[in-house]
Design an enzyme around this catalytic site. Structure first.
Site, PDB file in Angstrom:
ATOM      1  N   ARG A 224       0.929  -1.293  -0.062  1.00  0.00           N
ATOM      2  CA  ARG A 224      -0.019   0.046   0.043  1.00  0.00           C
ATOM      3  C   ARG A 224       0.934   1.022   0.137  1.00  0.00           C
ATOM      4  O   ARG A 224       1.875   1.143   0.660  1.00  0.00           O
ATOM      5  CB  ARG A 224      -0.950  -0.152   1.133  1.00  0.00           C
ATOM      6  CG  ARG A 224      -2.245  -0.824   1.333  1.00  0.00           C
ATOM      7  CD  ARG A 224      -3.288  -0.600   0.418  1.00  0.00           C
ATOM      8  NE  ARG A 224      -4.478  -1.738   0.338  1.00  0.00           N
ATOM      9  CZ  ARG A 224      -4.575  -2.617  -0.339  1.00  0.00           C
ATOM     10  NH1 ARG A 224      -3.472  -3.042  -1.254  1.00  0.00           N
ATOM     11  NH2 ARG A 224      -5.487  -3.451  -0.082  1.00  0.00           N
ATOM     12  N   GLU A 253      -3.915   7.174  -4.626  1.00  0.00           N
ATOM     13  CA  GLU A 253      -4.261   6.724  -5.818  1.00  0.00           C
ATOM     14  C   GLU A 253      -5.841   7.210  -6.280  1.00  0.00           C
ATOM     15  O   GLU A 253      -6.648   7.485  -5.566  1.00  0.00           O
ATOM     16  CB  GLU A 253      -4.456   5.184  -5.870  1.00  0.00           C
ATOM     17  CG  GLU A 253      -2.953   4.613  -5.428  1.00  0.00           C
ATOM     18  CD  GLU A 253      -3.457   2.896  -5.045  1.00  0.00           C
ATOM     19  OE1 GLU A 253      -4.422   2.422  -5.387  1.00  0.00           O
ATOM     20  OE2 GLU A 253      -2.303   2.403  -4.644  1.00  0.00           O
ATOM     21  N   HIS A 271      -1.803   0.051  -9.635  1.00  0.00           N
ATOM     22  CA  HIS A 271      -2.509  -0.968  -8.626  1.00  0.00           C
ATOM     23  C   HIS A 271      -2.962  -2.151  -9.343  1.00  0.00           C
ATOM     24  O   HIS A 271      -4.216  -2.449  -9.311  1.00  0.00           O
ATOM     25  CB  HIS A 271      -3.519  -0.300  -7.764  1.00  0.00           C
ATOM     26  CG  HIS A 271      -3.595  -0.874  -6.572  1.00  0.00           C
ATOM     27  ND1 HIS A 271      -3.862  -0.334  -5.326  1.00  0.00           N
ATOM     28  CD2 HIS A 271      -3.444  -2.297  -6.086  1.00  0.00           C
ATOM     29  CE1 HIS A 271      -4.141  -1.413  -4.315  1.00  0.00           C
ATOM     30  NE2 HIS A 271      -3.847  -2.445  -5.037  1.00  0.00           N
TER      31      HIS A 271
HETATM   32  C1  8YV Z   1      -7.087  -5.029  -5.430  1.00  0.00           C
HETATM   33  C2  8YV Z   1      -5.604  -5.332  -3.608  1.00  0.00           C
HETATM   34  O1  8YV Z   1      -6.587  -4.077  -5.961  1.00  0.00           O
HETATM   35  O2  8YV Z   1      -6.330  -7.385  -2.734  1.00  0.00           O
HETATM   36  C3  8YV Z   1      -5.607  -6.376  -2.207  1.00  0.00           C
HETATM   37  O3  8YV Z   1      -5.709  -5.781  -1.280  1.00  0.00           O
HETATM   38  O4  8YV Z   1      -5.067  -4.156  -3.294  1.00  0.00           O
HETATM   39  C4  8YV Z   1      -5.945  -5.711  -4.820  1.00  0.00           C
HETATM   40  O5  8YV Z   1      -6.027  -6.930  -4.811  1.00  0.00           O
HETATM   41  C5  8YV Z   1      -8.362  -4.482  -4.956  1.00  0.00           C
HETATM   42  O6  8YV Z   1      -8.422  -4.703  -3.436  1.00  0.00           O
HETATM   43  C6  8YV Z   1      -9.588  -4.541  -5.784  1.00  0.00           C
HETATM   44  O7  8YV Z   1     -10.201  -5.670  -5.502  1.00  0.00           O
END
Ligand code: 8YV
Length: 305
Positions: A224, A253, A271
Protein backbone atom coordinates in the site's frame (compact mmCIF):
# COMPACT_ATOMS: atom_id res chain seq x y z
CA UNK A 1 -34.46 -13.45 -1.06
CA UNK A 2 -31.68 -12.00 1.06
CA UNK A 3 -30.77 -8.37 0.37
CA UNK A 4 -27.13 -7.49 -0.34
CA UNK A 5 -25.60 -4.00 -0.60
CA UNK A 6 -22.82 -3.94 -3.21
CA UNK A 7 -20.05 -1.32 -3.10
CA UNK A 8 -17.95 -2.79 -5.94
CA UNK A 9 -18.83 -5.15 -8.82
CA UNK A 10 -17.67 -8.75 -8.95
CA UNK A 11 -16.41 -10.36 -12.14
CA UNK A 12 -19.33 -10.73 -14.59
CA UNK A 13 -19.68 -14.50 -14.40
CA UNK A 14 -19.78 -14.35 -10.59
CA UNK A 15 -21.92 -11.21 -10.54
CA UNK A 16 -24.58 -13.14 -12.48
CA UNK A 17 -24.53 -15.87 -9.84
CA UNK A 18 -24.71 -13.27 -7.05
CA UNK A 19 -27.77 -11.66 -8.63
CA UNK A 20 -29.39 -15.06 -9.15
CA UNK A 21 -29.07 -15.93 -5.47
CA UNK A 22 -29.54 -12.56 -3.75
CA UNK A 23 -31.44 -9.33 -4.18
CA UNK A 24 -28.51 -7.02 -4.95
CA UNK A 25 -28.62 -3.24 -4.41
CA UNK A 26 -26.06 -0.64 -5.46
CA UNK A 27 -24.70 1.97 -3.01
CA UNK A 28 -27.00 4.53 -4.63
CA UNK A 29 -29.99 2.74 -3.05
CA UNK A 30 -28.56 2.89 0.48
CA UNK A 31 -31.34 5.09 1.84
CA UNK A 32 -34.10 2.80 0.55
CA UNK A 33 -32.56 -0.53 1.57
CA UNK A 34 -30.47 0.28 4.69
CA UNK A 35 -33.06 -1.36 6.96
CA UNK A 36 -33.13 -4.70 5.12
CA UNK A 37 -29.64 -5.53 3.79
CA UNK A 38 -27.95 -8.47 5.51
CA UNK A 39 -24.64 -8.56 3.61
CA UNK A 40 -22.19 -6.10 2.06
CA UNK A 41 -19.85 -6.79 -0.88
CA UNK A 42 -16.88 -4.47 -1.07
CA UNK A 43 -13.11 -4.40 -1.62
CA UNK A 44 -10.16 -3.33 0.51
CA UNK A 45 -10.47 0.35 -0.31
CA UNK A 46 -14.23 0.99 -0.38
CA UNK A 47 -15.60 0.65 3.15
CA UNK A 48 -18.25 0.58 4.50
CA UNK A 49 -17.24 3.19 7.11
CA UNK A 50 -18.62 2.92 10.70
CA UNK A 51 -21.39 5.46 10.05
CA UNK A 52 -22.73 3.28 7.22
CA UNK A 53 -22.45 0.10 9.28
CA UNK A 54 -24.55 1.84 11.95
CA UNK A 55 -27.30 2.39 9.37
CA UNK A 56 -27.56 -1.33 8.58
CA UNK A 57 -29.40 -2.94 11.54
CA UNK A 58 -29.69 -6.32 9.85
CA UNK A 59 -26.09 -6.53 8.58
CA UNK A 60 -24.57 -9.96 9.26
CA UNK A 61 -21.37 -10.05 7.17
CA UNK A 62 -19.03 -7.85 5.11
CA UNK A 63 -17.24 -9.69 2.27
CA UNK A 64 -14.26 -7.98 0.63
CA UNK A 65 -12.73 -8.86 -2.73
CA UNK A 66 -9.21 -8.06 -1.53
CA UNK A 67 -6.47 -9.39 0.69
CA UNK A 68 -5.86 -5.96 2.20
CA UNK A 69 -8.64 -4.49 4.32
CA UNK A 70 -7.25 -1.14 5.44
CA UNK A 71 -10.32 0.54 3.97
CA UNK A 72 -12.71 -1.48 6.13
CA UNK A 73 -13.24 -0.80 9.90
CA UNK A 74 -12.79 -4.46 10.80
CA UNK A 75 -12.50 -3.92 14.56
CA UNK A 76 -15.59 -1.70 14.57
CA UNK A 77 -17.55 -4.27 12.60
CA UNK A 78 -16.33 -6.97 14.96
CA UNK A 79 -17.48 -4.90 17.94
CA UNK A 80 -20.96 -5.00 16.40
CA UNK A 81 -20.76 -8.78 15.93
CA UNK A 82 -20.27 -8.46 12.17
CA UNK A 83 -17.46 -10.62 10.69
CA UNK A 84 -15.44 -9.42 7.72
CA UNK A 85 -14.01 -11.78 5.10
CA UNK A 86 -11.22 -11.13 2.60
CA UNK A 87 -9.67 -13.10 -0.26
CA UNK A 88 -6.19 -14.31 0.79
CA UNK A 89 -4.09 -16.91 -1.06
CA UNK A 90 -5.90 -16.76 -4.42
CA UNK A 91 -3.84 -13.68 -5.36
CA UNK A 92 -0.45 -14.67 -3.89
CA UNK A 93 1.12 -15.66 -7.22
CA UNK A 94 -0.08 -12.60 -9.12
CA UNK A 95 1.21 -10.16 -6.53
CA UNK A 96 4.51 -12.02 -6.15
CA UNK A 97 4.93 -12.15 -9.92
CA UNK A 98 4.38 -8.41 -10.14
CA UNK A 99 6.88 -7.71 -7.36
CA UNK A 100 9.57 -9.67 -9.20
CA UNK A 101 8.55 -8.11 -12.50
CA UNK A 102 8.92 -4.62 -11.02
CA UNK A 103 12.32 -5.61 -9.58
CA UNK A 104 13.55 -6.79 -12.99
CA UNK A 105 11.91 -4.00 -15.00
CA UNK A 106 13.38 -1.31 -12.73
CA UNK A 107 16.90 -2.78 -12.47
CA UNK A 108 17.13 -3.45 -16.21
CA UNK A 109 15.38 -0.16 -17.18
CA UNK A 110 13.01 -2.14 -19.39
CA UNK A 111 10.24 0.47 -19.54
CA UNK A 112 12.68 3.21 -20.57
CA UNK A 113 14.43 0.97 -23.11
CA UNK A 114 11.07 -0.09 -24.56
CA UNK A 115 10.22 3.61 -24.95
CA UNK A 116 13.65 4.13 -26.61
CA UNK A 117 12.67 1.65 -29.33
CA UNK A 118 9.03 2.74 -29.70
CA UNK A 119 9.94 6.41 -30.09
CA UNK A 120 12.36 5.58 -32.90
CA UNK A 121 15.45 6.69 -30.98
CA UNK A 122 17.47 3.50 -31.42
CA UNK A 123 18.78 4.07 -34.98
CA UNK A 124 20.26 7.45 -34.16
CA UNK A 125 20.89 6.81 -30.49
CA UNK A 126 22.78 3.55 -30.82
CA UNK A 127 23.26 1.10 -27.95
CA UNK A 128 20.96 1.69 -25.00
CA UNK A 129 22.89 2.48 -21.76
CA UNK A 130 23.85 -0.45 -19.57
CA UNK A 131 21.56 -1.22 -16.64
CA UNK A 132 21.91 -3.49 -13.57
CA UNK A 133 21.43 -7.16 -12.84
CA UNK A 134 18.34 -8.38 -11.06
CA UNK A 135 19.88 -11.73 -10.12
CA UNK A 136 22.78 -12.76 -7.94
CA UNK A 137 22.04 -9.94 -5.55
CA UNK A 138 20.48 -9.50 -2.08
CA UNK A 139 16.71 -9.15 -1.99
CA UNK A 140 15.28 -7.81 1.26
CA UNK A 141 11.59 -8.48 1.85
CA UNK A 142 9.57 -6.35 4.26
CA UNK A 143 6.80 -8.70 5.34
CA UNK A 144 7.13 -12.50 5.34
CA UNK A 145 3.50 -13.55 5.05
CA UNK A 146 2.00 -15.76 2.35
CA UNK A 147 2.85 -13.36 -0.49
CA UNK A 148 6.27 -12.53 0.97
CA UNK A 149 7.13 -16.23 0.94
CA UNK A 150 6.14 -16.50 -2.74
CA UNK A 151 8.34 -13.48 -3.50
CA UNK A 152 11.22 -15.14 -1.64
CA UNK A 153 10.87 -18.34 -3.68
CA UNK A 154 10.99 -16.36 -6.93
CA UNK A 155 13.94 -14.25 -5.83
CA UNK A 156 15.89 -17.36 -4.78
CA UNK A 157 15.14 -18.98 -8.14
CA UNK A 158 17.01 -16.02 -9.68
CA UNK A 159 20.11 -16.83 -7.60
CA UNK A 160 19.45 -14.00 -5.19
CA UNK A 161 20.16 -14.13 -1.47
CA UNK A 162 16.93 -13.43 0.42
CA UNK A 163 16.64 -11.68 3.77
CA UNK A 164 13.60 -10.21 5.53
CA UNK A 165 12.19 -8.02 8.23
CA UNK A 166 8.91 -8.60 10.01
CA UNK A 167 7.58 -8.03 13.50
CA UNK A 168 8.99 -11.38 14.54
CA UNK A 169 11.08 -14.19 13.07
CA UNK A 170 9.01 -16.53 10.90
CA UNK A 171 9.40 -20.18 11.85
CA UNK A 172 9.10 -21.88 8.48
CA UNK A 173 11.58 -19.82 6.43
CA UNK A 174 15.37 -20.09 6.45
CA UNK A 175 16.17 -16.60 5.12
CA UNK A 176 18.28 -14.25 7.24
CA UNK A 177 16.01 -12.35 9.64
CA UNK A 178 16.74 -8.70 10.37
CA UNK A 179 14.94 -7.35 13.45
CA UNK A 180 15.89 -3.85 12.30
CA UNK A 181 14.47 -2.59 8.97
CA UNK A 182 17.23 -0.02 8.43
CA UNK A 183 19.83 -2.77 8.78
CA UNK A 184 17.93 -4.91 6.26
CA UNK A 185 17.85 -1.97 3.84
CA UNK A 186 21.59 -1.43 4.28
CA UNK A 187 22.24 -5.10 3.44
CA UNK A 188 19.89 -5.20 0.42
CA UNK A 189 20.16 -4.35 -3.26
CA UNK A 190 16.38 -4.59 -3.55
CA UNK A 191 13.82 -3.94 -0.82
CA UNK A 192 10.39 -5.39 -1.65
CA UNK A 193 7.50 -4.19 0.48
CA UNK A 194 4.59 -6.55 1.10
CA UNK A 195 3.07 -5.70 4.48
CA UNK A 196 -0.48 -4.74 5.44
CA UNK A 197 -1.30 -1.05 5.84
CA UNK A 198 -2.07 -0.48 9.52
CA UNK A 199 -1.57 2.44 11.93
CA UNK A 200 1.63 0.66 13.02
CA UNK A 201 3.05 0.30 9.49
CA UNK A 202 2.26 3.80 8.24
CA UNK A 203 5.44 5.19 6.63
CA UNK A 204 7.45 2.31 8.06
CA UNK A 205 9.61 2.68 4.95
CA UNK A 206 10.94 5.96 6.24
CA UNK A 207 13.51 8.43 4.95
CA UNK A 208 16.12 6.59 6.99
CA UNK A 209 15.18 3.23 5.43
CA UNK A 210 15.15 4.71 1.93
CA UNK A 211 18.57 6.33 2.38
CA UNK A 212 19.93 3.09 3.90
CA UNK A 213 18.86 1.29 0.71
CA UNK A 214 20.76 4.07 -1.02
CA UNK A 215 21.88 5.09 -4.51
CA UNK A 216 22.63 1.48 -5.43
CA UNK A 217 19.34 0.17 -4.11
CA UNK A 218 15.86 -0.25 -5.59
CA UNK A 219 12.59 -0.08 -3.67
CA UNK A 220 9.62 -2.18 -4.87
CA UNK A 221 6.21 -1.56 -3.31
CA UNK A 222 3.29 -3.93 -3.99
CA UNK A 223 1.65 -3.39 -0.60
CA UNK A 224 0.00 0.00 0.00
CA UNK A 225 1.23 3.50 -0.65
CA UNK A 226 0.66 4.38 3.00
CA UNK A 227 3.48 2.14 4.24
CA UNK A 228 6.09 4.29 2.49
CA UNK A 229 7.00 7.91 3.27
CA UNK A 230 6.16 8.92 -0.29
CA UNK A 231 7.51 12.47 0.04
CA UNK A 232 10.84 11.08 1.26
CA UNK A 233 10.84 8.53 -1.55
CA UNK A 234 10.27 11.14 -4.22
CA UNK A 235 12.91 13.46 -2.71
CA UNK A 236 15.46 10.63 -2.53
CA UNK A 237 14.86 9.81 -6.19
CA UNK A 238 15.14 13.48 -7.18
CA UNK A 239 18.36 13.84 -5.17
CA UNK A 240 19.87 10.60 -6.46
CA UNK A 241 19.90 9.11 -2.95
CA UNK A 242 17.92 6.05 -4.12
CA UNK A 243 18.83 4.00 -7.15
CA UNK A 244 15.31 3.36 -8.39
CA UNK A 245 11.75 2.36 -7.55
CA UNK A 246 9.13 -0.03 -8.90
CA UNK A 247 5.76 1.09 -7.58
CA UNK A 248 2.28 -0.43 -7.93
CA UNK A 249 0.69 1.51 -5.10
CA UNK A 250 0.57 5.16 -4.05
CA UNK A 251 -0.72 7.25 -1.17
CA UNK A 252 -3.41 9.11 -3.13
CA UNK A 253 -4.33 6.65 -5.91
CA UNK A 254 -5.02 7.27 -8.74
CA UNK A 255 -2.97 10.45 -8.27
CA UNK A 256 0.78 9.78 -8.60
CA UNK A 257 3.56 12.34 -7.96
CA UNK A 258 4.15 13.66 -11.48
CA UNK A 259 7.87 14.22 -10.94
CA UNK A 260 8.21 10.43 -11.13
CA UNK A 261 6.84 10.34 -14.68
CA UNK A 262 10.10 11.47 -16.26
CA UNK A 263 12.41 9.15 -14.32
CA UNK A 264 13.93 6.25 -16.28
CA UNK A 265 14.88 4.51 -12.99
CA UNK A 266 11.23 4.37 -11.88
CA UNK A 267 8.55 1.95 -13.05
CA UNK A 268 4.94 2.89 -12.33
CA UNK A 269 1.93 0.58 -12.34
CA UNK A 270 -1.77 1.41 -11.61
CA UNK A 271 -2.34 -0.94 -8.66
CA UNK A 272 -2.55 -4.08 -10.78
CA UNK A 273 -1.14 -6.58 -8.27
CA UNK A 274 -4.10 -8.92 -8.53
CA UNK A 275 -5.46 -7.64 -11.83
CA UNK A 276 -5.66 -10.77 -13.95
CA UNK A 277 -8.82 -12.47 -15.23
CA UNK A 278 -8.00 -15.65 -13.37
CA UNK A 279 -7.23 -14.07 -10.02
CA UNK A 280 -10.04 -11.53 -9.96
CA UNK A 281 -12.49 -14.31 -10.83
CA UNK A 282 -11.13 -16.42 -7.98
CA UNK A 283 -11.45 -13.43 -5.63
CA UNK A 284 -15.03 -12.81 -6.75
CA UNK A 285 -15.89 -16.48 -6.30
CA UNK A 286 -14.46 -16.46 -2.78
CA UNK A 287 -16.65 -13.46 -1.93
CA UNK A 288 -19.73 -15.35 -3.14
CA UNK A 289 -18.67 -18.51 -1.32
CA UNK A 290 -18.35 -16.56 1.93
CA UNK A 291 -21.78 -14.99 1.48
CA UNK A 292 -23.30 -18.39 0.77
CA UNK A 293 -21.62 -19.89 3.85
CA UNK A 294 -22.92 -17.08 6.06
CA UNK A 295 -26.50 -17.45 4.96
CA UNK A 296 -26.38 -21.24 5.03
CA UNK A 297 -25.30 -21.06 8.67
CA UNK A 298 -21.91 -22.59 7.82
CA UNK A 299 -18.44 -21.38 8.90
CA UNK A 300 -17.04 -18.54 6.80
CA UNK A 301 -14.24 -19.67 4.48
CA UNK A 302 -11.82 -16.74 4.97
CA UNK A 303 -12.82 -14.62 7.95
CA UNK A 304 -10.36 -11.94 9.05
CA UNK A 305 -9.34 -13.09 12.53
C1 8YV B 1 -7.19 -5.10 -5.39
C2 8YV B 1 -5.63 -5.33 -3.46
O1 8YV B 1 -6.63 -3.99 -5.96
O2 8YV B 1 -6.23 -7.42 -2.64
C3 8YV B 1 -5.87 -6.27 -2.34
O3 8YV B 1 -5.66 -5.87 -1.18
O4 8YV B 1 -5.12 -4.28 -3.29
C4 8YV B 1 -6.00 -5.75 -4.82
O5 8YV B 1 -6.06 -7.08 -4.95
C5 8YV B 1 -8.33 -4.43 -4.79
O6 8YV B 1 -8.60 -4.78 -3.53
C6 8YV B 1 -9.52 -4.52 -5.75
O7 8YV B 1 -10.21 -5.66 -5.57
Amino acid sequence: MIDILQFVPLRPEVQRELEARYRVHGKDRLDEVAGIVRGVVTNGHSGPPPEIIDRLPKLEVICSASVGYDGIPVEYARSKGIPVTNTPDVLNDDVADLAIALMIMTARRLVASDRYVRTGKWPAGGEYPLASRASGKTVGILGMGRIGKEIGKRAEAMNNKVAYHSRRKVADVTYDYYPDLVELAKASDFLIVIIPATPQTEKIVSKAVIEALGPGGILVNVARGAVVDEDALVQALVDGKLGGAGLDVFVKEPQVPEVLFGMDNVVLQPHVGSATHETRRAMSQLVLDNLDAQFAGKPLLTPIL
